[in-house]
Enzyme design. Structure first.
Site, PDB file in Angstrom:
ATOM      1  N   GLU A  79     -31.572 -20.971  48.196  1.00 16.41           N
ATOM      2  CA  GLU A  79     -30.756 -19.909  47.621  1.00 16.41           C
ATOM      3  C   GLU A  79     -29.858 -19.290  48.702  1.00 16.41           C
ATOM      4  O   GLU A  79     -30.295 -19.014  49.809  1.00 16.41           O
ATOM      5  CB  GLU A  79     -31.680 -18.841  47.019  1.00 16.41           C
ATOM      6  CG  GLU A  79     -30.958 -17.676  46.364  1.00 16.41           C
ATOM      7  CD  GLU A  79     -31.913 -16.661  45.735  1.00 16.41           C
ATOM      8  OE1 GLU A  79     -31.417 -15.767  45.032  1.00 16.41           O
ATOM      9  OE2 GLU A  79     -33.136 -16.765  45.952  1.00 16.41           O
ATOM     10  N   LYS A 104     -25.967 -17.073  39.188  1.00 13.30           N
ATOM     11  CA  LYS A 104     -27.194 -16.376  38.792  1.00 13.30           C
ATOM     12  C   LYS A 104     -26.870 -15.333  37.723  1.00 13.30           C
ATOM     13  O   LYS A 104     -25.974 -14.503  37.893  1.00 13.30           O
ATOM     14  CB  LYS A 104     -27.832 -15.721  40.017  1.00 13.30           C
ATOM     15  CG  LYS A 104     -29.247 -15.197  39.786  1.00 13.30           C
ATOM     16  CD  LYS A 104     -29.854 -14.723  41.106  1.00 13.30           C
ATOM     17  CE  LYS A 104     -31.311 -14.321  40.942  1.00 13.30           C
ATOM     18  NZ  LYS A 104     -31.901 -13.871  42.231  1.00 13.30           N
ATOM     19  N   CYS A 163     -34.156 -18.619  41.613  1.00 15.28           N
ATOM     20  CA  CYS A 163     -35.234 -17.663  41.895  1.00 15.28           C
ATOM     21  C   CYS A 163     -35.768 -17.045  40.597  1.00 15.28           C
ATOM     22  O   CYS A 163     -36.237 -17.756  39.725  1.00 15.28           O
ATOM     23  CB  CYS A 163     -34.730 -16.611  42.889  1.00 15.28           C
ATOM     24  SG  CYS A 163     -36.049 -15.802  43.836  1.00 15.28           S
TER      25      CYS A 163
END
Length: 315
Positions: free
Chosen positions: A46, A137, A171
């Site tokens: 990430e 994201k 995540c």
């Protein structure tokens, strides 16, 4: 889905924080090494470009921000990349020279409107060096919301490859059941899960997802020490009392029945290599296919809006 096998390399490393050149150099070095060992798919953590600012407050408190914190954020903005742009072209050169599918977590700078908002994104590049897509994201987690904007449904990207369909969630997006369901419905065979979560609970998460989605899960995290933080950051004192190891990693690869293909790597920089037998995906869905025979559309339905959300339209 193809039953062709694929060798995957998962990189657990970290750049110098807010230093794009450091990040790109590490990507070039690790990708070359992975390719020399036969990897066809190389995955980085990430926001590898240009780092996850764990522990930094950016001078924020509820109701106020400091001028010093704004300067640290500007430094982060300067180290972000445009998609597409010169940096993505360079990453394409790295992928083409290595002959690999390259997947990198990046801080993406908006290039459409104000050019100031940042996004936590996954960038996908093919072995011919061409950009195949990206994913932003959907929900930055906790204090991450001060750093990054929200993605939308237009980048729930899944890519066809000779060895199966690949795509990713970043995540804690992977804790969103509906986001996972959308990816399963796109026929995902290898789910990429770049993360900044080094806790044992993350291992439970990726094993559950692999078993639920009957897919391979490839999780890549950074191994971060204080040495990677520039001491001239205005907020450097934020981490002064923290331990030397700020993120211990935990990168891993999990098979479609929830068993480790590569055990978690903790407390060191390194690379995981594994040969994935893609026929295991088909076999695993014999008794459970979450969007197939184990689905009840007469009871549950999901609507996914994949149109791009724009605040302004010029006609």
């Amino acid at each position: 889905m193809s039953n062709q096998n694929v060798r995957v390399a998962v990189i657990q490393s970290a750049p110098i924080l807010f230093d794009k050149i450091s990040a790109l150099d590490k990507i070039a070095s690790w990708t070359k090494q992975a390719s020399s060992e036969g990897a066809q798919l190389v995955v980085f953590p990430e926001v590898f470009v240009s780092g996850y600012p764990r522990g930094l407050s950016m001078g924020t408190r509820v109701g106020s921000r400091t001028s010093e914190g704004r300067k640290d954020w500007e430094r982060y903005w300067e180290s972000a990349i445009d998609i597409p742009g010169e940096d993505t072209e360079y990453l394409g050169e790295i992928a083409r020279e290595a002959g690999v599918y390259l997947i990198v977590g990046v801080v993406e700078r908006d290039n459409q409107f104000s050019k100031s908002t940042l996004y936590n994104s996954i960038l996908y590049i093919g072995p011919d060096g061409e950009m195949l897509g990206k994913h932003r994201k959907l929900i930055p987690t906790g204090a991450e919301r001060l750093l990054w904007g929200q993605g939308d449904g237009s980048t729930l990207t899944v890519i066809d490859t000779p060895f199966g369909r690949i795509g990713g969630l970043i995540c804690w997006e992977n804790y969103m059941p509906l986001a996972r369901t959308a990816m399963y419905a796109k026929g995902i065979d290898i789910l990429i899960t770049p993360t900044a979560d080094a806790r044992e609970t993350w291992q439970s998460t990726i094993r559950h997802i692999a078993c639920e989605g009957r897919c391979f899960v490839v999780s890549s995290n950074q191994f971060v020490t204080k040495d990677s933080y520039p001491t001239d950051l205005y907020g450097y004192d934020d981490i002064a009392q923290d331990p030397d190891v700020l993120s211990r990693g935990g990168s891993a690869i999990v098979g479609p029945l929830g068993e480790y293909v590569s055990n978690p790597l903790f407390d060191q920089e390194g690379m995981l290599l594994a040969d994935l037998d893609m026929s295991q995906v088909t076999q695993s869905r014999f008794d459970f296919d979450v969007v197939g025979h184990y689905n009840r559309p007469d009871v549950f339905q999901l609507i996914v809006k994949e149109d791009k959300q724009a605040i302004v339209e010029f006609r």
